[in-house]
Write a protein that holds these residues in place. Structure first.
Motif, PDB file in Angstrom:
ATOM      1  N   PHE A   1       0.830  -1.206   0.000  1.00 16.25           N
ATOM      2  CA  PHE A   1       0.000   0.000   0.000  1.00 16.25           C
ATOM      3  C   PHE A   1       0.864   1.256   0.000  1.00 16.25           C
ATOM      4  CE2 PHE A   1      -2.168   3.392   2.307  1.00 16.25           C
ATOM      5  CZ  PHE A   1      -3.377   3.479   1.618  1.00 16.25           C
ATOM      6  N   LEU A   2       1.858   1.300   0.881  1.00 15.62           N
ATOM      7  CA  LEU A   2       2.698   2.491   0.978  1.00 15.62           C
ATOM      8  C   LEU A   2       3.566   2.670  -0.264  1.00 15.62           C
ATOM      9  CD1 LEU A   2       3.706   2.299   4.748  1.00 15.62           C
ATOM     10  CD2 LEU A   2       1.992   3.773   3.669  1.00 15.62           C
ATOM     11  N   ALA A   3       3.971   1.572  -0.879  1.00 12.54           N
ATOM     12  CA  ALA A   3       4.725   1.679  -2.132  1.00 12.54           C
ATOM     13  C   ALA A   3       3.852   2.287  -3.222  1.00 12.54           C
ATOM     14  CB  ALA A   3       5.235   0.302  -2.556  1.00 12.54           C
ATOM     15  N   ALA A   4       2.553   1.943  -3.222  1.00 13.82           N
ATOM     16  CA  ALA A   4       1.640   2.485  -4.235  1.00 13.82           C
ATOM     17  C   ALA A   4       1.466   3.993  -4.076  1.00 13.82           C
ATOM     18  CB  ALA A   4       0.289   1.778  -4.151  1.00 13.82           C
ATOM     19  N   TYR A   5       1.587   4.490  -2.854  1.00 12.83           N
ATOM     20  CA  TYR A   5       1.414   5.920  -2.583  1.00 12.83           C
ATOM     21  C   TYR A   5       2.750   6.642  -2.386  1.00 12.83           C
ATOM     22  CZ  TYR A   5      -3.662   5.574  -2.091  1.00 12.83           C
ATOM     23  OH  TYR A   5      -5.001   5.396  -2.325  1.00 12.83           O
ATOM     24  N   GLN A   6       3.844   6.002  -2.724  1.00 10.47           N
ATOM     25  CA  GLN A   6       5.163   6.617  -2.549  1.00 10.47           C
ATOM     26  C   GLN A   6       5.265   7.909  -3.348  1.00 10.47           C
ATOM     27  OE1 GLN A   6       8.414   4.048  -3.749  1.00 10.47           O
ATOM     28  NE2 GLN A   6       9.718   4.836  -2.117  1.00 10.47           N
TER      29      GLN A   6
ATOM     30  N   MET B   1       4.369   8.224   2.594  1.00  9.57           N
ATOM     31  CA  MET B   1       3.336   9.165   3.023  1.00  9.57           C
ATOM     32  C   MET B   1       3.119   9.146   4.531  1.00  9.57           C
ATOM     33  SD  MET B   1      -0.383   7.527   2.470  1.00  9.57           S
ATOM     34  CE  MET B   1      -0.965   6.492   3.823  1.00  9.57           C
ATOM     35  N   HIS B   2       2.462  10.211   4.996  1.00  2.88           N
ATOM     36  CA  HIS B   2       2.059  10.316   6.403  1.00  2.88           C
ATOM     37  C   HIS B   2       0.593   9.939   6.594  1.00  2.88           C
ATOM     38  CE1 HIS B   2       1.645  11.675  10.485  1.00  2.88           C
ATOM     39  NE2 HIS B   2       0.807  12.631  10.164  1.00  2.88           N
TER      40      HIS B   2
END
Length: 704
Positions: free
Chosen positions: A305-310, A326-327
């Motif tokens: 998930f965090l990689a998708a929003y990097q 992201m935060h």
């Protein structure tokens, strides 16, 4: 958590009511039904024959269904007959699931004569963005909210300035009578000892008007099956401490499951209820680290998930930079209109190195080639961010400057305005290099070096090892306060030490950046009376002029913070100190009335002369992800497991505090296989048994 509130959550839907199950009109506490950061139900009130029933109690069973029990006050029926108090039972049972909010209103007549009851529900939807509900942002309304009553249901609709149609459809199993635009009435006649029920189904939707019939029982069965499936996929932990198993461990299991959000990339823990029921980078990563032994699928989903929003571009409004993690992400009208920067917002300095730490630790437990291949590009971008954007002034440290006026001022996990203060109470000048963040970078680079070397990337591994070695040497020179025998909280914009003794420095034990000759001094200070409250490690020393045990970050105790420090103490061989922290947190959790560890609590000293309790913080999330994950991190700390899946080896170094004599972990994921560990303590001896595939060997390290 809002005082007395009852919250239910499933995926990205949450419903928050008062203790009696109502959402009063124009309530100031933010109660209501929320979906994707919008309030789809702002009023939900029950009355019987024009009077509020008398509330007795509520119960939240298994964290996904709540019941509210009422009795009738004295009533006078239309024919003049008097109904005595507590002769009619009114029970409200509710849950939320993928298809919305379900409530069953059950009524039982215990009189010797028939009674006629008018059940009135008042409902409304204001479709406010959560930032507007909290008073953080004014929401300009695009038009009127329409109310349509037909086919026996009630539909609220609103098309926002973002051109999105949001609807709340309220359906009922009995045909209601509309008595106003926002009130419906059900007239029932109950014979003696007869019971009847009404099911209400509220379904929020975006860009559609849902048309599904309510089915309370099938919805509840599906939700129960989902929880059972989660339990079956997770490590099953049991101990000989019945109170711990029944309360703190059970609450943590269900809280973690409640907070999970299903995303296209996998399961991600939301930060906390009620205001932060969305993914936060730092919170999700720490929760995933805490629960690796419990269920590493949380780590896999979080990483993807965090990689998708990097981060992809440089955008000071959102604090975004290429490669940055992201935060916080929001999905409401104000976010869609970019009137708030959370699309996502990137104001965090530690999420990016912690992302790399999680990748390393998750690979140790999962050892999945596909996960490695899929995430390698994101990992390389995160490393580039650390060296290029994270180091603002080229001094070799990762530091932050708050670019957005009105945004988050401090970008570490202690993100309150006064979290990084000088002794005179003034805020440190930026850029600020936090002590724990340098440790996270070190942890990330050393861990990645070992992983890359195992994967045959020796040149890249050597480069990271050299960088980590240089960082460690400089860190122990620049952050060490010789006269205090401790690390400074940070370096400020002038590269001067922010000379505060804080819990942040305890993370250096966990990350491994602390020099061996300093580890004992740091450990001893963390357990000294100015830092250790008796319930956990204070965020700031009691000797500091900025100390306030009732503050958010300057003297309070955060369970996740203490748990990380306990992990660090085990890493450097201070096992007895680690056990002391583990036991103190477990005892703190058992003292709270809801049987769970809160997000934080006050840092007042524990009074050992009587059965005291920690003082609750005035407002905190409950449940909250990294507080719920603490229990699993504490168990991890006690076992100190080190998996080597390729070699078929699991090394443990078990230590149990006196509140446990035995512990069993069944269904532990080890790559693609499952193991069972059994630990028993007899006096000073601890025996460990492994039940699993023949190829997996258990190694017990009893040096600590």
């Amino acid at each position: 958590m809002l005082t007395g509130a009852v919250a239910l959550k499933e995926n990205d839907l949450q419903f928050i009511s008062n203790e009696a199950g109502d959402v009063p009109r124009e309530n100031q506490g933010g109660l209501g039904l929320y979906f994707r950061d919008t309030r789809f139900l702002s009023q939900f009130e029950l009355s019987v024959n024009g009077i509020k029933p008398l509330f007795l109690s509520n119960s939240v069973n298994k964290h996904y269904i709540a019941t509210f029990q009422f009795i009738n006050p004295p009533l006078v029926l239309a024919d003049g007959k008097k109904v005595k108090q507590q002769t009619i039972s009114i029970r409200r049972s509710r849950f939320v699931c993928e298809t919305g909010l379900y409530e069953r209103i059950g009524l039982l007549n215990c009189n010797h004569f028939p009674v006629r009851l008018d059940i009135v529900l008042a409902l409304d939807a204001d479709f406010k963005d959560i930032f507007a509900v909290r008073g953080f942002k004014t929401q300009r309304v695009a038009g009127q909210i329409s109310v349509d009553f037909g086919r026996g249901d009630l539909v609220f609709s609103y098309r926002g300035r973002d051109h999105v149609l949001r609807t709340s459809r309220c359906a009922f199993t009995r045909h209601p009578e509309a008595i106003s635009a926002r009130e419906v009435r059900f007239s029932l006649s109950l014979e003696p000892q007869e019971s009847e029920s009404i099911v209400v189904h509220v379904q929020p939707a975006i860009d559609e008007v849902p048309d599904t019939a309510p089915s309370f029982d099938s919805g509840l069965e599906g939700l129960a099956a989902s929880y059972a499936e989660w339990d079956q996929a997770s490590t099953r932990i049991s101990t000989d401490n019945e109170l711990f198993d029944r309360e703190l461990l059970r609450a943590s299991r269900y809280d973690i499951r409640t907070l999970l959000e299903r995303t296209p990339q996998g399961l991600v823990p939301d930060a906390g209820i009620p205001w932060y029921a969305v993914p936060f980078g730092r919170d999700a990563i720490i929760t995933a680290l805490q629960t690796l032994l419990y269920n590493p699928s949380i780590a896999e989903g979080t990483l993807r998930f965090l990689a998708a929003y990097q981060g992809r571009v440089t955008d000071n409004e959102r604090e975004e930079q290429p490669g940055k993690i992201m935060h916080e992400v929001r999905r409401g009208e104000l976010a869609r209109l970019r009137e708030v920067p959370h699309t996502p917002y990137y104001g965090t300095i530690d999420a990016t190195p912690l992302f790399l730490v999680l990748f390393v630790e998750a690979m140790a437990w999962i050892d999945c080639d596909r996960l490695y291949a899929d995430l390698t590009p994101a990992v390389e971008k995160a490393l580039e961010w650390i060296d290029r954007f994270g180091d603002v002034d080229g001094d070799g440290y990762v530091e932050y400057v708050a670019h957005r006026p009105g945004g988050v001022m401090n970008h570490g996990w202690k993100d309150s305005v006064n979290a990084v203060q000088l002794p005179d109470g003034s805020n440190a000048t930026q850029p600020i290099a936090l002590v724990e963040v340098q440790g996270y970078v070190y942890h990330a680079k050393t861990g990645l070096a070992a992983l890359l070397r195992r994967r045959g990337r020796h040149e890249a591994a050597t480069r990271l090892e050299i960088e980590a070695c240089i960082l460690k040497e400089r860190f122990n020179r620049d952050f060490w306060m010789e006269e205090d025998g401790f690390y400074a909280l940070a370096l400020d914009g002038a590269k001067d030490q922010v000379r505060s003794v804080s819990s942040n420095a305890g993370h250096s034990l966990w990350s491994g950046i602390c020099d061996d000759d300093k580890a004992t001094l740091v450990a001893e200070r963390l357990l000294a009376p100015d830092m250790f409250s008796g319930w956990g490690v204070r965020t700031l020393s009691r000797d500091s002029p900025n100390y306030n045990p009732m503050s958010y970050h300057n003297g309070s105790v955060w369970p996740h913070d203490t748990a990380i420090i306990a992990m660090g103490l085990r890493r450097v061989g201070h096992t007895e100190a680690a056990l002391q922290l583990v036991k103190s947190l477990l005892e703190a959790g058992s003292r709270f009335s809801d049987g769970r560890l809160p997000e934080l609590f006050c840092g007042f000293a524990r009074d050992q002369r009587f059965n005291s309790s920690p003082a609750a913080y005035i407002v905190s999330c409950s449940p909250q992800a990294w507080a719920a994950g603490c229990v699993f991190m504490l168990i991890h700390c006690l076992l100190d497991p080190h998996p080597d899946i390729a070699a078929g080896r699991l090394q443990v170094s078990p230590a149990l505090p006196d509140v446990f004599h035995s512990m069993t972990l069944a269904n532990v994921r080890f790559g693609t296989e499952r193991l069972q560990l059994s630990i028993k303590r007899s006096g000073d001896d601890i025996d460990v048994a492994l039940d699993g595939p023949d190829r997996v060997r258990l190694m017990v390290d009893d040096r600590f």
